[in-house]
Design a protein around this motif. Structure first.
Motif, PDB file in Angstrom:
ATOM      1  N   LEU A   1       0.840  -1.392  -0.054  1.00 19.48           N
ATOM      2  CA  LEU A   1       0.048  -0.003  -0.006  1.00 19.48           C
ATOM      3  C   LEU A   1       0.881   1.441   0.058  1.00 19.48           C
ATOM      4  O   LEU A   1       0.600   2.219  -0.820  1.00 19.48           O
ATOM      5  CB  LEU A   1      -0.854  -0.064   1.292  1.00 19.48           C
ATOM      6  CG  LEU A   1      -1.970   1.225   1.171  1.00 19.48           C
ATOM      7  CD1 LEU A   1      -3.039   1.039   0.019  1.00 19.48           C
ATOM      8  CD2 LEU A   1      -2.777   0.987   2.588  1.00 19.48           C
TER       9      LEU A   1
ATOM     10  N   LEU B   1       2.240   1.872  -3.342  1.00 18.50           N
ATOM     11  CA  LEU B   1       1.147   2.346  -4.425  1.00 18.50           C
ATOM     12  C   LEU B   1       1.084   3.839  -3.979  1.00 18.50           C
ATOM     13  O   LEU B   1       0.927   4.583  -5.155  1.00 18.50           O
ATOM     14  CB  LEU B   1      -0.015   1.711  -4.218  1.00 18.50           C
ATOM     15  CG  LEU B   1      -0.278   0.479  -5.093  1.00 18.50           C
ATOM     16  CD1 LEU B   1      -1.457  -0.397  -4.463  1.00 18.50           C
ATOM     17  CD2 LEU B   1      -0.318   0.803  -6.553  1.00 18.50           C
ATOM     18  N   VAL B   2       0.870   4.054  -2.861  1.00 12.59           N
ATOM     19  CA  VAL B   2       0.555   5.565  -2.613  1.00 12.59           C
ATOM     20  C   VAL B   2       1.817   6.572  -2.893  1.00 12.59           C
ATOM     21  O   VAL B   2       1.782   7.328  -3.491  1.00 12.59           O
ATOM     22  CB  VAL B   2       0.276   5.685  -1.057  1.00 12.59           C
ATOM     23  CG1 VAL B   2       0.113   7.267  -0.596  1.00 12.59           C
ATOM     24  CG2 VAL B   2      -1.039   5.021  -0.804  1.00 12.59           C
TER      25      VAL B   2
ATOM     26  N   GLN C   1       4.029   5.854  -4.974  1.00 13.91           N
ATOM     27  CA  GLN C   1       4.149   5.724  -6.631  1.00 13.91           C
ATOM     28  C   GLN C   1       3.540   7.005  -7.150  1.00 13.91           C
ATOM     29  O   GLN C   1       3.812   7.427  -8.046  1.00 13.91           O
ATOM     30  CB  GLN C   1       3.993   4.551  -7.197  1.00 13.91           C
ATOM     31  CG  GLN C   1       4.372   4.342  -8.476  1.00 13.91           C
ATOM     32  CD  GLN C   1       5.786   4.550  -8.989  1.00 13.91           C
ATOM     33  OE1 GLN C   1       6.480   3.689  -8.463  1.00 13.91           O
ATOM     34  NE2 GLN C   1       6.128   5.283  -9.857  1.00 13.91           N
ATOM     35  N   ALA C   2       2.091   6.930  -6.364  1.00 14.19           N
ATOM     36  CA  ALA C   2       1.355   8.213  -7.028  1.00 14.19           C
ATOM     37  C   ALA C   2       1.788   9.467  -6.775  1.00 14.19           C
ATOM     38  O   ALA C   2       1.416  10.580  -7.488  1.00 14.19           O
ATOM     39  CB  ALA C   2      -0.054   7.453  -6.715  1.00 14.19           C
ATOM     40  N   TRP C   3       2.107   9.634  -5.420  1.00 12.94           N
ATOM     41  CA  TRP C   3       2.451  10.914  -5.010  1.00 12.94           C
ATOM     42  C   TRP C   3       3.768  11.440  -5.234  1.00 12.94           C
ATOM     43  O   TRP C   3       3.834  12.806  -5.561  1.00 12.94           O
ATOM     44  CB  TRP C   3       2.000  10.742  -3.534  1.00 12.94           C
ATOM     45  CG  TRP C   3       2.406  12.138  -2.652  1.00 12.94           C
ATOM     46  CD1 TRP C   3       1.424  13.037  -2.922  1.00 12.94           C
ATOM     47  CD2 TRP C   3       3.299  12.607  -1.975  1.00 12.94           C
ATOM     48  NE1 TRP C   3       1.686  14.125  -2.014  1.00 12.94           N
ATOM     49  CE2 TRP C   3       2.977  13.872  -1.429  1.00 12.94           C
ATOM     50  CE3 TRP C   3       4.838  12.044  -1.851  1.00 12.94           C
ATOM     51  CZ2 TRP C   3       3.728  14.592  -0.651  1.00 12.94           C
ATOM     52  CZ3 TRP C   3       5.417  12.898  -0.934  1.00 12.94           C
ATOM     53  CH2 TRP C   3       4.964  14.134  -0.292  1.00 12.94           C
TER      54      TRP C   3
ATOM     55  N   MET D   1      -5.149   2.968 -11.252  1.00 15.46           N
ATOM     56  CA  MET D   1      -4.686   4.498 -10.898  1.00 15.46           C
ATOM     57  C   MET D   1      -4.399   5.230 -12.535  1.00 15.46           C
ATOM     58  O   MET D   1      -4.453   6.360 -12.238  1.00 15.46           O
ATOM     59  CB  MET D   1      -3.416   4.418 -10.233  1.00 15.46           C
ATOM     60  CG  MET D   1      -3.827   4.032  -8.538  1.00 15.46           C
ATOM     61  SD  MET D   1      -4.825   4.813  -7.663  1.00 15.46           S
ATOM     62  CE  MET D   1      -3.638   6.416  -7.559  1.00 15.46           C
TER      63      MET D   1
END
Lengths: 387, 173
Positions: free
Chosen positions: B25, B28-29, B31-33, B80
């Motif tokens: 998790l 993922l967070v 990587q997006a941020w 995403m």
């Protein structure tokens, strides 16, 4: 049978997982009438949309927290720096507001005239009526997909295909909407597309992204007039971005690698696409001024009335002169079949069509003598036997 | 040097249950941020979910677990984006399977092995992604092989930095 599954358990699980995912992929790709494969990018299927929605629900709360905490730190630091130059800044801003009010009042007349003309011509220009400010909370995390996540969703009035902008220029369009978040497809993605026009040369094209994350206009016929630095605006034909919004400037012009007679224009976007914290979603477009804009206009007229009036009068004078010159050069603008009116025309708008000069000698290019063809109306259709 | 019976001699790392949830998790967070922070925009050349998939597949030495971890992370990563769901899912499933299969046969604790595997599997992942995108789905995509090499090196760097930290989270008998 059992030893077979035990022995080949890993390859079987691999095969099953891959098969399921390939089937999922196959459901999302369709073939167009032209035989080109394309993703169902406008409307995802229910299951795909559900998966996106769940993922957004899992990931975006954490992104909100991260974004909120970093914004808080930046806000405090920014406030400290701002306070140091507050007085000078205020003075500058007041002067800017004064100047802008004056400009706004003088431009108002042009805008009204433009509206009147557009009504007469039978088409409407849509003005931005309502926007909603949203904070950018995250992205896709990969350069294969250049999207942003904003903290406003369907519960805030955000809908599919709404334009997203910042004060400097356009950013993208809303692609997917969830209840409290939305996904924005940025203009530098390879699958994006926005109708644009070059300000001086009036050449139209479609803006999209390339593999490097640059924005470019592709497939333009070679034209020497296109030079770096020329401004690019939205053309308004894509039904997403209103016409005339700033997009960027021409950075460089390169020959299309596949077709020699075409060029690609690399565009430097005005909006800082890689470091946007806040955006505006255009939630409504109407062919009228918003109450706030109308209030601003009234204030401008009251505050800068006499000065604006002087500018307006000067502008009207210049417009009349230009109209007279244009009428002299373009005799076709006056309808020869129009019924004469009894109302006397003002002296400065008396536009008479001068007859073309007669040639001294007969030649093959001039109309024949007698009732000259030049004196006939433009829409005159020669009858049988008539020359 | 390979041991005689690698399946019995190599250590299988175990982690608390929460680690299997939290670390993916966080990957993922982040990587997006992270790529959106302009001072960290270079992280766009890193695939943290891939790094995590390789780590758990190597550490657990269990291909089925590696495949499920890869598929889950890949599918969430796809969700995403605005691309088709399944592209990253397929590539990471294959990467999870291969990493775990290789992990059964080698000593994954060595730095050189980790770096080499990260670069190799990252390039394989990119190649698979492009193959599926262009050849199987018939979609058009512009890409540069230099970017994919950079991504491989970035993932190797992440492996060097984060794998020792993740090693600390394992359960000790």
């Amino acid at each position: 049978m059992e030893p077979f599954f035990r022995r080949y358990r890993n390859p079987l699980v691999l095969f099953t997982l891959l098969l399921v995912q390939f089937l999922l992929l196959a459901l999302q790709v369709r073939r167009t009438d032209a035989g080109i494969s394309t993703l169902e990018d406008t409307h995802d299927g229910h299951s795909v949309r559900l998966l996106r929605s769940w993922t957004a629900a899992i990931v975006t709360p954490f992104e909100r927290i991260l974004q909120g905490s970093t914004s808080g730190v930046r806000y405090v630091w920014g406030n400290y720096l701002d306070l140091r130059h507050e007085h000078d800044k205020n003075k500058d801003l007041e002067q800017t507001i004064d100047r802008m009010r004056l400009e706004e009042a003088s431009l108002l007349e042009d805008a009204r005239q433009g509206q009147r003309l557009q009504e007469q011509l039978g088409f409407q220009r849509q003005y931005i009526y309502q926007t909603r400010i949203a904070a950018v909370i995250g992205g896709s995390g990969t350069d294969h997909s250049r999207v942003l996540y904003i903290n406003k969703g369907s519960s805030d009035g955000v809908a599919h295909d709404m334009a997203v902008i910042v004060p400097q220029g356009i950013v993208g369009k809303v692609r997917e909407v969830f209840s409290h978040t939305a996904q924005v497809l940025v203009i530098n993605d390879q699958t994006s597309g926005a109708g644009v026009i070059l300000e001086k040369t009036r050449i139209r094209g479609i803006l999209r992204g390339n593999a490097n994350g640059q924005t470019q206009i592709v497939g333009i016929l070679k034209d020497d007039r296109i030079q770096p630095g020329e401004r690019i605006l939205t053309a308004g034909g894509d039904q997403i971005f209103p016409r005339g919004l700033p997009v960027g400037v021409v950075k460089k012009v390169i020959t299309d690698p596949d077709r020699d007679e075409f060029i690609d224009i690399i565009v430097e976007p005005y909006a800082p696409l890689n470091r946007i914290d806040e955006v505006q979603v255009i939630t409504s477009m109407q062919p009228v001024f918003s109450p706030e804009a109308q209030q601003d206009i009234n204030a401008s007229e009251q505050l800068k009335g006499p000065e604006a009036q002087a500018i307006r009068e000067k502008s009207i004078e210049e417009q009349k002169k230009a109209a007279a010159i244009l009428a002299e050069r373009l005799p076709g603008l006056t309808d020869p079949n129009a019924q004469p009116t009894d109302e006397p025309k003002p002296a400065d708008t008396d536009i008479r069509v001068k007859p073309p000069l007669r040639p001294k000698h007969q030649d093959n290019f001039s109309p024949p003598g007698g009732e000259s063809d030049a004196t006939k109306p433009a829409n005159h259709i020669p009858q049988k036997g008539e020359h | 040097m390979l041991p005689d019976d690698p399946r019995h001699n190599l250590v299988v790392r175990r982690f608390p249950f929460q680690v299997y949830i939290l670390i993916p998790l966080v990957a993922l967070v982040l990587q997006a941020w992270l790529p959106r922070q302009h001072y960290l925009s270079v992280t766009a050349y890193v695939d943290l979910p891939l790094v995590v998939t390789i780590y758990f597949a190597l550490s657990r030495r269990n291909p089925v677990q590696g495949m499920f971890m890869g598929a889950t992370l890949g599918l969430l990563q796809d969700a995403m984006t605005h691309q088709a769901i399944g592209l990253n899912g397929i590539t990471k499933t294959v990467v999870g399977y291969l990493a775990a299969s290789v992990g059964v046969r080698i000593d994954e604790g060595s730095l050189l092995v980790r770096v080499t595997l990260s670069v190799g599997l990252s390039l394989l992942s990119s190649a698979l992604y492009l193959f599926i995108f262009e050849q199987l789905l018939g979609l058009d995509k512009e890409w540069h092989w230099q970017t994919e090499i950079l991504r491989g090196l970035g993932n190797a760097l992440m492996a060097i930095v984060f794998y020792p930290l993740l090693d600390r989270l394992q359960l000790k008998d």
